[in-house]
Design an enzyme around this catalytic site. Structure first.
Site, short mmCIF file in Angstrom:
data_model
loop_
_atom_site.label_atom_id
_atom_site.label_comp_id
_atom_site.label_asym_id
_atom_site.label_seq_id
_atom_site.Cartn_x
_atom_site.Cartn_y
_atom_site.Cartn_z
N GLU A 338 59.60 -19.72 -28.50
CA GLU A 338 59.66 -20.57 -27.31
C GLU A 338 61.18 -20.75 -27.09
OE1 GLU A 338 55.71 -23.29 -27.94
OE2 GLU A 338 57.68 -24.09 -27.82
N CYS A 339 61.58 -20.38 -25.76
CA CYS A 339 63.03 -20.83 -25.21
C CYS A 339 63.80 -20.34 -25.94
CB CYS A 339 62.78 -22.31 -24.98
SG CYS A 339 64.07 -22.84 -23.68
#
Length: 447
Positions: A338-339
């Site tokens: 994520e991210c």
């Protein structure tokens, strides 16, 4: 089932009033008096809970109706507060500021769900009698809230405090503290908010001690505890990690001891505690590794989880750890990113070589991307099935080019996410307690 937990919500009229300083100082002051303090944060923010954990010695936990749904807020709160003497919940932005134009997912919304008394932190600098009008407005705006009192922050002098108290005496709202201005409690910020604890632990301890001492000397701790004890029992069952769907299979989904390595250290500090708890409940052994310093994955790793953080700040160090980059690139098990994890899996980050699993390049930009997303998975992946809805949030100042040609998620105004083999990577932050099947699916893929 009813469960009693003394509790307070620390709110403010707006961001910048000093909520985090007061909330963490209060947590530390109460813990310093021998109370087991359960720390919580309204909203998706990852950074404040790190300071809460430092203050209390317990994991900081988020309460976000957007990410997990209204019905899970009280159960998640009770899960986190198990065994605690008192819980302190730090709000987000202004008291009534929610997702979009309404107050859904606001501090007020969560306070009502928890039936918790609200203490308003007011930045009293540059005002005196006007503070009474401000407090009266917030206290009367929503009569469903239990408004317990006010803490005056950044008070300039004894005379200033007297004027503020005199004005508020007419309002009928108790003053539970008056805190003087102090540079010793300031915490540095940068492009995504406060600098996380993991990047400045020694200095954070000094700041925390200063906040503890300041709150203890300036606030009515006994009065705050008495107020917390007026919160009624909550008619909810504590959340438990594991299948939340009555039709889901019970028990671990993988052989006990299956190792899932979670990225940690100063570059990867964003994550929700419940994710590891769900993976553990699914039968996995959750271990951590630091991509800045560890040259190999933990022995026996069958899956990798790389959450959010600040790899852009540590791009040189991450790139220099070539042995780990190469091992991650060659890893054949499932990876959830994520991210920040997305940036680490790209070919490059600001021109520096990364793992190269994803055929894209990442770079810092001058644009802040921030907001909740009501997303639909439009592809099957290790985690998702085509057509499933997910509520998440974005919070970054980077971009990847080229963007995925077949994105994993779409929402009204955008699309995002890579899904290649056993790898999923997206800017979208998800709270796995809101979709517990994510942990079961990921753990199963690690067989």
């Amino acid at each position: 089932m009813s469960v009693s937990v003394p509790r307070l919500v620390i709110a403010a009229p707006a961001s910048g009033a000093g909520k985090t300083t007061v909330a963490t100082g209060l947590m530390a002051a109460l813990a310093g008096r021998g109370l087991a303090v359960s720390p919580h944060k309204v909203g998706p923010d990852y950074i404040d809970p790190g300071y809460h954990a430092l203050a209390t010695g317990r994991p900081g936990r988020n309460l976000d109706p957007w990410l997990v749904g209204e019905d899970l807020v009280a159960p998640l709160f009770l899960h986190g507060a198990a065994g605690a003497d008192i819980a302190v919940v730090e709000g987000v932005m202004g008291l009534y500021d929610g997702a979009g134009a309404g107050e859904f997912a606001s501090t007020a919304h969560v306070a009502r769900l928890l039936q918790a008394p609200v203490v308003l932190v007011v930045d009293a600098a540059r005002q005196s009698r006007s503070v009474a009008a401000l407090v009266h407005g917030f206290a009367s705006y929503d009569t469903r809230l239990r408004f317990g009192g006010v803490i005056l922050n950044r008070v300039g002098s004894e005379r200033h405090e007297d004027l503020l108290r005199e004005a508020l005496a007419e309002s009928g709202v108790p003053v539970l503290g008056a805190i003087r201005r102090s540079d010793a409690v300031a915490t540095p910020s940068r492009h995504l908010g406060l600098v996380p604890v993991a990047e400045r632990r020694a200095r954070s301890l000094e700041t925390m001690k200063a906040a503890e001492d300041l709150v203890a000397a300036s606030c009515d701790l006994e009065g705050l505890v008495r107020l917390a004890r007026t919160a009624p029992p909550l008619a909810a069952r504590p959340w438990t990690p594991g299948p939340q769907d009555p039709g889901a299979a019970a028990g671990p989904s993988v052989p006990a001891g299956t190792r899932i390595a979670v990225a940690a250290g100063p570059a990867f500090t964003f994550g929700y505690t419940e994710q590891a708890e769900l993976l553990t409940a699914a039968g996995a052994e959750v271990v951590t590794f630091d991509p800045l310093t560890d040259e190999a994955l933990p022995e026996g790793t069958r899956g990798i989880v790389i959450g959010g953080g600040f790899p852009e700040v540590y791009a040189a160090e991450l790139s220099a750890n070539e042995p780990l980059r190469k091992e991650v690139a060659a890893f054949e098990g499932p990876i959830s990113a994520e991210c920040a994890g997305l940036l680490y899996l790209a070919r490059t980050l600001d021109g520096r070589p990364m793992c190269g699993i994803l055929d894209t390049e990442a770079e810092m930009t001058g644009t802040l991307t921030l907001g909740y997303r009501d997303a639909v998975a439009v592809r099957d992946s290790v985690l998702t099935r085509n057509g499933e809805r997910y509520r998440g949030h974005e919070f970054h100042r980077t971009a990847v080019r080229p963007a995925p040609d077949r994105p994993l998620f779409r929402w009204r105004s955008g699309a995002d996410g890579f899904a290649e083999g056993g790898v999923t990577a997206s800017y979208l932050h998800l709270h796995w307690a809101g979709s517990p099947h994510l942990a079961a699916r990921f753990a199963a893929a690690c067989r």
